[in-house]
Design an enzyme around this catalytic site. Sequence first.
Site, PDB file in Angstrom:
ATOM      1  N   THR A  10       9.953 -13.881  16.427  1.00 10.17           N
ATOM      2  CA  THR A  10      10.276 -13.979  17.847  1.00 10.17           C
ATOM      3  C   THR A  10      11.157 -12.828  18.323  1.00 10.17           C
ATOM      4  O   THR A  10      11.892 -12.245  17.520  1.00 10.17           O
ATOM      5  CB  THR A  10      11.007 -15.322  18.095  1.00 10.17           C
ATOM      6  OG1 THR A  10      11.578 -15.312  19.404  1.00 10.17           O
ATOM      7  CG2 THR A  10      12.158 -15.537  17.116  1.00 10.17           C
ATOM      8  N   ASP A  11      11.112 -12.565  19.636  1.00 14.29           N
ATOM      9  CA  ASP A  11      12.014 -11.547  20.196  1.00 14.29           C
ATOM     10  C   ASP A  11      13.466 -12.005  20.185  1.00 14.29           C
ATOM     11  O   ASP A  11      14.380 -11.196  20.357  1.00 14.29           O
ATOM     12  CB  ASP A  11      11.580 -11.161  21.626  1.00 14.29           C
ATOM     13  CG  ASP A  11      11.560 -12.333  22.606  1.00 14.29           C
ATOM     14  OD1 ASP A  11      11.837 -13.478  22.197  1.00 14.29           O
ATOM     15  OD2 ASP A  11      11.269 -12.090  23.795  1.00 14.29           O
ATOM     16  N   GLU A  12      13.692 -13.329  20.004  1.00 13.06           N
ATOM     17  CA  GLU A  12      15.059 -13.842  20.087  1.00 13.06           C
ATOM     18  C   GLU A  12      15.961 -13.302  18.970  1.00 13.06           C
ATOM     19  O   GLU A  12      17.179 -13.366  19.082  1.00 13.06           O
ATOM     20  CB  GLU A  12      15.063 -15.374  20.056  1.00 13.06           C
ATOM     21  CG  GLU A  12      14.296 -15.956  21.214  1.00 13.06           C
ATOM     22  CD  GLU A  12      14.650 -17.403  21.535  1.00 13.06           C
ATOM     23  OE1 GLU A  12      15.667 -17.895  21.016  1.00 13.06           O
ATOM     24  OE2 GLU A  12      13.906 -18.020  22.305  1.00 13.06           O
ATOM     25  N   TYR A  57      18.495 -21.392  16.152  1.00 10.04           N
ATOM     26  CA  TYR A  57      17.067 -21.088  15.988  1.00 10.04           C
ATOM     27  C   TYR A  57      16.862 -19.609  15.680  1.00 10.04           C
ATOM     28  O   TYR A  57      16.201 -19.245  14.694  1.00 10.04           O
ATOM     29  CB  TYR A  57      16.288 -21.479  17.256  1.00 10.04           C
ATOM     30  CG  TYR A  57      14.914 -20.846  17.344  1.00 10.04           C
ATOM     31  CD1 TYR A  57      13.900 -21.223  16.472  1.00 10.04           C
ATOM     32  CD2 TYR A  57      14.637 -19.853  18.297  1.00 10.04           C
ATOM     33  CE1 TYR A  57      12.633 -20.620  16.540  1.00 10.04           C
ATOM     34  CE2 TYR A  57      13.381 -19.258  18.374  1.00 10.04           C
ATOM     35  CZ  TYR A  57      12.391 -19.643  17.492  1.00 10.04           C
ATOM     36  OH  TYR A  57      11.152 -19.051  17.545  1.00 10.04           O
ATOM     37  N   LYS A 117      15.366 -17.656  12.339  1.00  6.84           N
ATOM     38  CA  LYS A 117      14.195 -16.760  12.364  1.00  6.84           C
ATOM     39  C   LYS A 117      14.583 -15.361  11.878  1.00  6.84           C
ATOM     40  O   LYS A 117      13.836 -14.709  11.136  1.00  6.84           O
ATOM     41  CB  LYS A 117      13.599 -16.684  13.776  1.00  6.84           C
ATOM     42  CG  LYS A 117      12.918 -17.938  14.272  1.00  6.84           C
ATOM     43  CD  LYS A 117      11.695 -18.366  13.475  1.00  6.84           C
ATOM     44  CE  LYS A 117      10.516 -17.448  13.630  1.00  6.84           C
ATOM     45  NZ  LYS A 117       9.312 -17.979  12.928  1.00  6.84           N
TER      46      LYS A 117
HETATM   47  P1  NAD Z   1       5.494 -25.333  17.507  1.00  7.55           P
HETATM   48  O1  NAD Z   1       6.809 -26.017  17.384  1.00  7.55           O
HETATM   49  O2  NAD Z   1       4.586 -25.689  18.619  1.00  7.55           O
HETATM   50  O3  NAD Z   1       4.653 -25.528  16.162  1.00  7.55           O
HETATM   51  C1  NAD Z   1       5.236 -25.453  14.893  1.00  7.55           C
HETATM   52  C2  NAD Z   1       4.268 -26.082  13.909  1.00  7.55           C
HETATM   53  O4  NAD Z   1       4.847 -25.967  12.592  1.00  7.55           O
HETATM   54  C3  NAD Z   1       3.999 -27.565  14.153  1.00  7.55           C
HETATM   55  O5  NAD Z   1       2.618 -27.831  14.063  1.00  7.55           O
HETATM   56  C4  NAD Z   1       4.750 -28.252  13.026  1.00  7.55           C
HETATM   57  O6  NAD Z   1       4.173 -29.492  12.634  1.00  7.55           O
HETATM   58  C5  NAD Z   1       4.699 -27.219  11.921  1.00  7.55           C
HETATM   59  N1  NAD Z   1       5.785 -27.370  10.956  1.00  7.55           N
HETATM   60  C6  NAD Z   1       7.109 -27.521  11.238  1.00  7.55           C
HETATM   61  N2  NAD Z   1       7.802 -27.661  10.080  1.00  7.55           N
HETATM   62  C7  NAD Z   1       6.904 -27.592   9.069  1.00  7.55           C
HETATM   63  C8  NAD Z   1       7.013 -27.659   7.655  1.00  7.55           C
HETATM   64  N3  NAD Z   1       8.189 -27.865   7.061  1.00  7.55           N
HETATM   65  N4  NAD Z   1       5.884 -27.505   6.900  1.00  7.55           N
HETATM   66  C9  NAD Z   1       4.677 -27.312   7.503  1.00  7.55           C
HETATM   67  N5  NAD Z   1       4.526 -27.260   8.845  1.00  7.55           N
HETATM   68  C10 NAD Z   1       5.619 -27.398   9.611  1.00  7.55           C
HETATM   69  O7  NAD Z   1       5.835 -23.783  17.502  1.00  7.55           O
HETATM   70  P2  NAD Z   1       5.145 -22.575  18.276  1.00  7.55           P
HETATM   71  O8  NAD Z   1       5.775 -22.436  19.592  1.00  7.55           O
HETATM   72  O9  NAD Z   1       3.693 -22.702  18.149  1.00  7.55           O
HETATM   73  O10 NAD Z   1       5.643 -21.360  17.370  1.00  7.55           O
HETATM   74  C11 NAD Z   1       4.940 -20.979  16.204  1.00  7.55           C
HETATM   75  C12 NAD Z   1       5.655 -19.802  15.569  1.00  7.55           C
HETATM   76  O11 NAD Z   1       5.721 -18.719  16.491  1.00  7.55           O
HETATM   77  C13 NAD Z   1       7.082 -20.091  15.151  1.00  7.55           C
HETATM   78  O12 NAD Z   1       7.334 -19.449  13.937  1.00  7.55           O
HETATM   79  C14 NAD Z   1       7.914 -19.488  16.277  1.00  7.55           C
HETATM   80  O13 NAD Z   1       9.177 -19.093  15.807  1.00  7.55           O
HETATM   81  C15 NAD Z   1       7.063 -18.304  16.656  1.00  7.55           C
HETATM   82  N6  NAD Z   1       7.178 -17.850  18.062  1.00  7.55           N
HETATM   83  C16 NAD Z   1       7.052 -18.744  19.098  1.00  7.55           C
HETATM   84  C17 NAD Z   1       7.093 -18.277  20.413  1.00  7.55           C
HETATM   85  C18 NAD Z   1       6.924 -19.217  21.586  1.00  7.55           C
HETATM   86  O14 NAD Z   1       7.091 -18.789  22.732  1.00  7.55           O
HETATM   87  N7  NAD Z   1       6.574 -20.477  21.378  1.00  7.55           N
HETATM   88  C19 NAD Z   1       7.288 -16.917  20.668  1.00  7.55           C
HETATM   89  C20 NAD Z   1       7.436 -16.038  19.573  1.00  7.55           C
HETATM   90  C21 NAD Z   1       7.361 -16.527  18.282  1.00  7.55           C
HETATM   91  O1  DAU Z   2      11.332 -15.721  23.269  1.00  5.07           O
HETATM   92  C1  DAU Z   2      10.503 -16.385  22.356  1.00  5.07           C
HETATM   93  C2  DAU Z   2      10.984 -17.816  22.219  1.00  5.07           C
HETATM   94  O2  DAU Z   2      10.622 -18.491  23.426  1.00  5.07           O
HETATM   95  C3  DAU Z   2      10.392 -18.526  21.011  1.00  5.07           C
HETATM   96  O3  DAU Z   2      10.828 -17.892  19.846  1.00  5.07           O
HETATM   97  C4  DAU Z   2      10.809 -20.005  20.989  1.00  5.07           C
HETATM   98  O4  DAU Z   2      10.189 -20.670  19.923  1.00  5.07           O
HETATM   99  C5  DAU Z   2      10.380 -20.627  22.302  1.00  5.07           C
HETATM  100  O5  DAU Z   2      10.800 -21.977  22.355  1.00  5.07           O
HETATM  101  C6  DAU Z   2      10.958 -19.859  23.495  1.00  5.07           C
HETATM  102  O6  DAU Z   2      12.388 -20.013  23.578  1.00  5.07           O
HETATM  103  P1  DAU Z   2      13.142 -20.200  24.989  1.00  5.07           P
HETATM  104  O7  DAU Z   2      14.430 -20.852  24.746  1.00  5.07           O
HETATM  105  O8  DAU Z   2      13.137 -18.940  25.767  1.00  5.07           O
HETATM  106  O9  DAU Z   2      12.081 -21.203  25.702  1.00  5.07           O
HETATM  107  P2  DAU Z   2      12.304 -22.556  26.562  1.00  5.07           P
HETATM  108  O10 DAU Z   2      10.976 -22.902  27.127  1.00  5.07           O
HETATM  109  O11 DAU Z   2      13.058 -23.577  25.816  1.00  5.07           O
HETATM  110  O12 DAU Z   2      13.220 -22.035  27.760  1.00  5.07           O
HETATM  111  C7  DAU Z   2      12.801 -20.980  28.605  1.00  5.07           C
HETATM  112  C8  DAU Z   2      13.927 -20.712  29.592  1.00  5.07           C
HETATM  113  O13 DAU Z   2      14.043 -21.836  30.476  1.00  5.07           O
HETATM  114  C9  DAU Z   2      15.288 -20.554  28.940  1.00  5.07           C
HETATM  115  O14 DAU Z   2      16.037 -19.604  29.676  1.00  5.07           O
HETATM  116  C10 DAU Z   2      15.923 -21.943  29.085  1.00  5.07           C
HETATM  117  C11 DAU Z   2      15.339 -22.447  30.389  1.00  5.07           C
HETATM  118  N1  DAU Z   2      15.117 -23.912  30.489  1.00  5.07           N
HETATM  119  C12 DAU Z   2      14.471 -24.541  29.464  1.00  5.07           C
HETATM  120  C13 DAU Z   2      14.235 -25.899  29.515  1.00  5.07           C
HETATM  121  C14 DAU Z   2      13.544 -26.610  28.375  1.00  5.07           C
HETATM  122  C15 DAU Z   2      15.490 -24.597  31.638  1.00  5.07           C
HETATM  123  O15 DAU Z   2      16.049 -24.002  32.582  1.00  5.07           O
HETATM  124  N2  DAU Z   2      15.249 -25.943  31.687  1.00  5.07           N
HETATM  125  C16 DAU Z   2      14.648 -26.621  30.676  1.00  5.07           C
HETATM  126  O16 DAU Z   2      14.491 -27.880  30.802  1.00  5.07           O
END
Ligand code: NAD
Ligand code: DAU
Length: 353
Positions: free
Chosen positions: A134-136, A159, A163
């Site tokens: 992730t970019d975080e 988190y 990562k």
């Molecule tokens: P998600 O939470 O939707 O999915 C995670 C999946 O991993 C789920 O299906 C869960 O059951 C599985 N999992 C969790 N713990 C496990 C374990 N111990 N063993 C096997 N499986 C397990 O997450 P996502 O948003 O799809 O993100 C997927 C990946 O991409 C993550 O590594 C996250 O850090 C990365 N990522 C997410 C975003 C985003 O915006 N969502 C952006 C950049 C990177």
């Molecule tokens: O940047 C990549 C990341 O983006 C991934 O690595 C993470 O897995 C993914 O969850 C996401 O993280 P964020 O914290 O940016 O996403 P989230 O949707 O939780 O929140 C987006 C923005 O909105 C953040 O600034 C917090 C704000 N927010 C979030 C929630 C859930 C609100 O204002 N209200 C809310 O109820």
Amino acid sequence: MRDLKTILITGGAGFIGSHVVRRFVNNYPGSRIINLDKLTYAGNLENLTDIEKKPNYTFVKGDIVDSAFVDKLFLEYAFDGVIHLAAESHVDRSISNPTEFAVTNVIGTINLLNAAKKNWHGKYDTCLFYHVSTDEVYGSLRTTGYFTEETSYDPRSPYSASKASSDHFVMAYYHTYGLPVMISNCSNNYGPNHFPEKLIPLAIHNIKNNKPVPVYGKGENVRDWLYVEDHASAIDLAFHKGKVGETYNIGGHNEWKNIELIRLLCQVMDKKLNRTEGTSKKLITFVKDRAGHDLRYAIDSSKIQKELGWKPSLVFEQGLEKTVDWYLANDKWLNDVTTGEYQKYYKEQYEER
Ligand code: NAD
Ligand code: DAU
């Protein structure tokens, strides 16, 4: 082009993982795709019903934290490729339970690295361990500048710390043991199958049900949004054509202040639900800010664009409309994931703080 035949995708029942699994199963019929997922609250096999019967697809339920199980799986399937997405992914949950994030995201990744190292001994040139990050990990930007592959790591939430740690282990296995690895760091994804604890699907769900839409703080925080299938296409490209040992940043060049994004979403929802313009935005409710809330993320994706020719396929307004259409057409999916555990989480997160 790398030609890998037996590919383990971890976390394939989650949001991004399910799009990656679908893409690989459909686009690479000559490769066997094994989806390993623990099916936590975030994992949902309903995401994959359209491909579950394909002959090149296998689902295995299991936990990446269980090293004996992971070792056995590598022996059984003799993977030559891994795309590792399984993780605890929600920042707010990491604030309530950091240890769970360290265990899954760090120990789980090390278990997979160890299994790859053991099983790929002597054949590193024909294997690849691809880590999805992730970019975080880069921390928080002020109002200008972008994260590049050279930006120093500065994670600020449990988190992102977990990562960042997993990324460091991946690179350590490359430098120390020569394990063939690659990492990509992506910005915020949105699209179908996004679990409604995250901002966009949570807001869609609440607007639809006439419930308050919680915006943290003043809604000034900025995120760079990318349609999930564009992330999957970038992973596909880097996995097949990227350079071993490299990191690729992936992002949408699409920055939105949370409040502006929610206002746009309210307009789209008014249109789709045939509500009078301005109805949904009355639901916007400013709530207590997230602890340590990173101000701004913005990715410079010029490396993957120039070196591999990747580019996003959708502009945000199109992607958002497509996303809303999906959620409105998939009531059952949304209802199934917002019962039970979700209700408990929602109460703790929004009603008891
Ligand atoms: P998600 O939470 O939707 O999915 C995670 C999946 O991993 C789920 O299906 C869960 O059951 C599985 N999992 C969790 N713990 C496990 C374990 N111990 N063993 C096997 N499986 C397990 O997450 P996502 O948003 O799809 O993100 C997927 C990946 O991409 C993550 O590594 C996250 O850090 C990365 N990522 C997410 C975003 C985003 O915006 N969502 C952006 C950049 C990177
Ligand atoms: O940047 C990549 C990341 O983006 C991934 O690595 C993470 O897995 C993914 O969850 C996401 O993280 P964020 O914290 O940016 O996403 P989230 O949707 O939780 O929140 C987006 C923005 O909105 C953040 O600034 C917090 C704000 N927010 C979030 C929630 C859930 C609100 O204002 N209200 C809310 O109820």
